[in-house]
Design a protein around this motif. Structure first.
Motif, PDB file in Angstrom:
ATOM      1  N   SER A 214      -5.757  14.441  31.456  1.00 14.02           N
ATOM      2  CA  SER A 214      -5.812  13.404  30.418  1.00 14.02           C
ATOM      3  C   SER A 214      -7.048  13.573  29.544  1.00 14.02           C
ATOM      4  CB  SER A 214      -5.804  12.016  31.068  1.00 14.02           C
ATOM      5  OG  SER A 214      -4.623  11.818  31.822  1.00 14.02           O
ATOM      6  N   ASN A 215      -8.182  13.832  30.166  1.00 15.83           N
ATOM      7  CA  ASN A 215      -9.413  14.038  29.396  1.00 15.83           C
ATOM      8  C   ASN A 215      -9.325  15.295  28.533  1.00 15.83           C
ATOM      9  OD1 ASN A 215     -10.620  11.752  30.513  1.00 15.83           O
ATOM     10  ND2 ASN A 215     -11.509  12.905  32.226  1.00 15.83           N
ATOM     11  N   TYR A 216      -8.740  16.346  29.095  1.00 18.74           N
ATOM     12  CA  TYR A 216      -8.619  17.594  28.341  1.00 18.74           C
ATOM     13  C   TYR A 216      -7.705  17.424  27.135  1.00 18.74           C
ATOM     14  CZ  TYR A 216      -6.954  22.236  27.086  1.00 18.74           C
ATOM     15  OH  TYR A 216      -6.592  23.355  26.380  1.00 18.74           O
ATOM     16  N   LEU A 217      -6.556  16.787  27.325  1.00 19.29           N
ATOM     17  CA  LEU A 217      -5.625  16.592  26.209  1.00 19.29           C
ATOM     18  C   LEU A 217      -6.239  15.710  25.128  1.00 19.29           C
ATOM     19  CD1 LEU A 217      -2.209  16.172  28.076  1.00 19.29           C
ATOM     20  CD2 LEU A 217      -3.078  18.173  26.842  1.00 19.29           C
ATOM     21  N   SER A 218      -7.056  14.763  25.538  1.00 19.53           N
ATOM     22  CA  SER A 218      -7.758  13.939  24.558  1.00 19.53           C
ATOM     23  C   SER A 218      -8.709  14.791  23.717  1.00 19.53           C
ATOM     24  CB  SER A 218      -8.529  12.826  25.276  1.00 19.53           C
ATOM     25  OG  SER A 218      -9.287  12.070  24.362  1.00 19.53           O
ATOM     26  N   GLN A 219      -9.393  15.726  24.360  1.00 24.51           N
ATOM     27  CA  GLN A 219     -10.293  16.625  23.631  1.00 24.51           C
ATOM     28  C   GLN A 219      -9.513  17.553  22.702  1.00 24.51           C
ATOM     29  OE1 GLN A 219     -12.479  18.600  26.731  1.00 24.51           O
ATOM     30  NE2 GLN A 219     -13.925  16.909  27.008  1.00 24.51           N
ATOM     31  N   VAL A 220      -8.347  17.999  23.147  1.00 26.43           N
ATOM     32  CA  VAL A 220      -7.514  18.859  22.300  1.00 26.43           C
ATOM     33  C   VAL A 220      -7.085  18.107  21.042  1.00 26.43           C
ATOM     34  CG1 VAL A 220      -5.298  20.060  22.139  1.00 26.43           C
ATOM     35  CG2 VAL A 220      -6.707  20.311  24.186  1.00 26.43           C
TER      36      VAL A 220
ATOM     37  N   LYS B  53      -0.362  17.328  39.814  1.00 26.43           N
ATOM     38  CA  LYS B  53       0.218  17.024  41.127  1.00 26.43           C
ATOM     39  C   LYS B  53      -0.717  16.171  41.976  1.00 26.43           C
ATOM     40  CE  LYS B  53       3.183  21.124  41.387  1.00 26.43           C
ATOM     41  NZ  LYS B  53       3.487  22.390  42.113  1.00 26.43           N
ATOM     42  N   THR B  54      -1.955  16.040  41.549  1.00 23.96           N
ATOM     43  CA  THR B  54      -2.912  15.191  42.257  1.00 23.96           C
ATOM     44  C   THR B  54      -3.485  14.162  41.283  1.00 23.96           C
ATOM     45  OG1 THR B  54      -4.789  16.651  41.780  1.00 23.96           O
ATOM     46  CG2 THR B  54      -3.536  17.085  43.794  1.00 23.96           C
ATOM     47  N   GLU B  55      -4.042  13.103  41.850  1.00 29.70           N
ATOM     48  CA  GLU B  55      -4.597  12.044  41.002  1.00 29.70           C
ATOM     49  C   GLU B  55      -5.800  12.536  40.204  1.00 29.70           C
ATOM     50  OE1 GLU B  55      -6.297   7.451  41.413  1.00 29.70           O
ATOM     51  OE2 GLU B  55      -5.597   8.563  43.179  1.00 29.70           O
ATOM     52  N   ILE B  56      -6.695  13.257  40.876  1.00 30.14           N
ATOM     53  CA  ILE B  56      -7.868  13.769  40.177  1.00 30.14           C
ATOM     54  C   ILE B  56      -7.459  14.770  39.108  1.00 30.14           C
ATOM     55  CG2 ILE B  56      -8.224  15.571  41.907  1.00 30.14           C
ATOM     56  CD1 ILE B  56     -10.941  13.738  39.892  1.00 30.14           C
ATOM     57  N   GLY B  57      -6.414  15.549  39.399  1.00 33.78           N
ATOM     58  CA  GLY B  57      -5.918  16.502  38.412  1.00 33.78           C
ATOM     59  C   GLY B  57      -5.350  15.805  37.191  1.00 33.78           C
ATOM     60  N   THR B  58      -4.686  14.676  37.417  1.00 35.85           N
ATOM     61  CA  THR B  58      -4.133  13.903  36.300  1.00 35.85           C
ATOM     62  C   THR B  58      -5.243  13.385  35.390  1.00 35.85           C
ATOM     63  OG1 THR B  58      -2.255  13.237  37.678  1.00 35.85           O
ATOM     64  CG2 THR B  58      -2.697  11.925  35.704  1.00 35.85           C
ATOM     65  N   GLN B  59      -6.314  12.915  35.978  1.00 33.43           N
ATOM     66  CA  GLN B  59      -7.447  12.443  35.181  1.00 33.43           C
ATOM     67  C   GLN B  59      -8.070  13.582  34.371  1.00 33.43           C
ATOM     68  OE1 GLN B  59     -10.126  10.569  37.949  1.00 33.43           O
ATOM     69  NE2 GLN B  59      -8.655   8.974  38.524  1.00 33.43           N
ATOM     70  N   ILE B  60      -8.168  14.741  35.004  1.00 35.02           N
ATOM     71  CA  ILE B  60      -8.745  15.902  34.316  1.00 35.02           C
ATOM     72  C   ILE B  60      -7.881  16.307  33.131  1.00 35.02           C
ATOM     73  CG2 ILE B  60      -9.197  18.371  34.568  1.00 35.02           C
ATOM     74  CD1 ILE B  60     -10.162  17.795  37.409  1.00 35.02           C
TER      75      ILE B  60
ATOM     76  N   PHE C 197       2.339  16.196  26.965  1.00 35.54           N
ATOM     77  CA  PHE C 197       1.916  14.798  27.052  1.00 35.54           C
ATOM     78  C   PHE C 197       2.825  14.000  27.983  1.00 35.54           C
ATOM     79  CE2 PHE C 197       0.015  16.223  23.098  1.00 35.54           C
ATOM     80  CZ  PHE C 197      -1.263  15.676  23.180  1.00 35.54           C
ATOM     81  N   ASN C 198       4.108  14.318  27.983  1.00 37.97           N
ATOM     82  CA  ASN C 198       5.032  13.613  28.874  1.00 37.97           C
ATOM     83  C   ASN C 198       4.706  13.889  30.338  1.00 37.97           C
ATOM     84  OD1 ASN C 198       6.489  12.414  26.803  1.00 37.97           O
ATOM     85  ND2 ASN C 198       7.949  14.117  26.650  1.00 37.97           N
ATOM     86  N   LEU C 199       4.317  15.130  30.642  1.00 42.64           N
ATOM     87  CA  LEU C 199       3.913  15.459  32.012  1.00 42.64           C
ATOM     88  C   LEU C 199       2.690  14.651  32.431  1.00 42.64           C
ATOM     89  CD1 LEU C 199       4.312  19.365  31.969  1.00 42.64           C
ATOM     90  CD2 LEU C 199       5.679  17.745  33.300  1.00 42.64           C
ATOM     91  N   ALA C 200       1.739  14.543  31.517  1.00 46.88           N
ATOM     92  CA  ALA C 200       0.523  13.794  31.820  1.00 46.88           C
ATOM     93  C   ALA C 200       0.820  12.300  31.952  1.00 46.88           C
ATOM     94  CB  ALA C 200      -0.515  14.039  30.734  1.00 46.88           C
ATOM     95  N   LEU C 201       1.648  11.751  31.057  1.00 52.42           N
ATOM     96  CA  LEU C 201       1.976  10.321  31.112  1.00 52.42           C
ATOM     97  C   LEU C 201       2.758   9.982  32.375  1.00 52.42           C
ATOM     98  CD1 LEU C 201       2.949   9.688  27.374  1.00 52.42           C
ATOM     99  CD2 LEU C 201       0.916   8.847  28.578  1.00 52.42           C
ATOM    100  N   ASP C 202       3.688  10.846  32.744  1.00 53.64           N
ATOM    101  CA  ASP C 202       4.465  10.614  33.960  1.00 53.64           C
ATOM    102  C   ASP C 202       3.564  10.598  35.189  1.00 53.64           C
ATOM    103  OD1 ASP C 202       7.143  10.506  35.381  1.00 53.64           O
ATOM    104  OD2 ASP C 202       6.300  12.341  36.257  1.00 53.64           O
ATOM    105  N   ALA C 203       2.580  11.492  35.216  1.00 52.66           N
ATOM    106  CA  ALA C 203       1.643  11.525  36.339  1.00 52.66           C
ATOM    107  C   ALA C 203       0.767  10.281  36.355  1.00 52.66           C
ATOM    108  CB  ALA C 203       0.777  12.783  36.254  1.00 52.66           C
ATOM    109  N   CYS C 204       0.383   9.796  35.175  1.00 54.34           N
ATOM    110  CA  CYS C 204      -0.437   8.580  35.105  1.00 54.34           C
ATOM    111  C   CYS C 204       0.328   7.383  35.672  1.00 54.34           C
ATOM    112  CB  CYS C 204      -0.837   8.299  33.660  1.00 54.34           C
ATOM    113  SG  CYS C 204      -2.053   9.470  33.001  1.00 54.34           S
ATOM    114  N   VAL C 205       1.630   7.330  35.426  1.00 56.43           N
ATOM    115  CA  VAL C 205       2.450   6.239  35.951  1.00 56.43           C
ATOM    116  C   VAL C 205       2.521   6.312  37.473  1.00 56.43           C
ATOM    117  CG1 VAL C 205       4.786   5.277  36.019  1.00 56.43           C
ATOM    118  CG2 VAL C 205       3.795   6.009  33.838  1.00 56.43           C
ATOM    119  N   ARG C 206       2.632   7.514  38.008  1.00 56.98           N
ATOM    120  CA  ARG C 206       2.726   7.683  39.462  1.00 56.98           C
ATOM    121  C   ARG C 206       1.446   7.252  40.160  1.00 56.98           C
ATOM    122  NH1 ARG C 206       4.679  12.878  38.285  1.00 56.98           N
ATOM    123  NH2 ARG C 206       2.839  13.782  39.287  1.00 56.98           N
ATOM    124  N   TYR C 207       0.310   7.521  39.535  1.00 54.87           N
ATOM    125  CA  TYR C 207      -0.958   7.224  40.195  1.00 54.87           C
ATOM    126  C   TYR C 207      -1.596   5.958  39.636  1.00 54.87           C
ATOM    127  CZ  TYR C 207      -0.331  12.039  41.731  1.00 54.87           C
ATOM    128  OH  TYR C 207       0.184  13.190  42.277  1.00 54.87           O
TER     129      TYR C 207
END
Length: 227
Positions: free
Chosen positions: A190-196, A181-188, A217-227
């Motif tokens: 994304s990094n976590y899913l990459s590690q997974v 829901k936040t930009e910093i959260g989206t970055q966090i 992944f869709n939730l993370a990608l959608d947030a990346c598009v928003r921010y």
């Protein structure tokens, strides 16, 4: 009975003055220790040791009962303080109680108590890494995510990943949903899913770990598009 005049005469007799016990009797005072050539001393060290052990045992039981009572009545702050008191004196209580304290704190609507649950979990992991259950980590991560504490939530997720665990997809989707829901959260996230993904790729037996669902992944990608 000795008359006063006779008592005076006897006390002035030079022979009788050499007998202090007799004079003591005549003066009406009798000290038993003057006639006991074998004074006895009784040691209280063993009884004192037993009393100390009994006191320590009762204190431990009192603190445990106090902790259980606070948990049953959802007195989170009281439970936390009692937990710290017990740990300082006797170490950590049983595993179930330790996990209950963390879970009850993280379920609170108070941001301060939720943060304290995170701090407590980190301290426990540092001192006894096997004390906290995986389910407790999952609940804590979800509570932190709901409170928009993205960084602490990611710390818990990475602790789980270091142990070879990933939350089930139902919980992981909820955690990601709140964090992005936040930009910093989206970055966090994304990094976590990459590690997974890296961790999953390195596994020889890929059935040993839940494969991340596309929803996450869709939730993370959608947030990346928003921010």
């Amino acid at each position: 009975m000795v008359l006063p005049f006779s008592k005076h005469i006897l006390s002035q007799n030079p022979f009788l003055t050499k007998l202090p016990p007799l004079l003591t009797i005549l003066n009406g005072h009798l000290y038993s220790h003057q006639f006991n050539p074998f004074p006895q001393k009784f040691s209280t060290s063993s009884s004192g040791h037993c009393e100390r052990l009994s006191w320590e045992r009762s204190t431990q039981e009192i603190l445990l009962q106090k902790l259980k009572f606070a948990l049953r009545n959802h007195q989170s702050q009281e439970a936390l303080e009692t937990f710290h008191d017990f740990r300082r004196l006797y170490g950590y209580p049983e595993v179930q109680l330790s996990n209950q304290v963390i879970v009850q704190l993280c379920y609170s609507s108070n941001h301060v108590l939720v943060r304290k649950s995170f701090d407590l979990a980190l301290k426990v992991v540092q001192e006894n890494s096997g004390l906290i259950h995986v389910d407790t980590f999952t609940k804590l991560a979800l509570s932190l995510a709901r409170m928009q504490m993205s960084s602490p939530a990611s710390v818990i997720l990475r602790l789980m990943l270091d142990k070879g665990f990933v939350p089930c997809m139902q919980f992981l989707s909820l955690i990601v949903f709140h964090i992005v829901k936040t930009e910093i959260g989206t970055q966090i996230v994304s990094n976590y899913l990459s590690q997974v993904c890296d961790f999953y790729s390195s596994l020889k037996d890929k059935k040993a770990l839940f494969k991340p669902d596309t929803l996450v992944f869709n939730l993370a990608l959608d947030a990346c598009v928003r921010y």
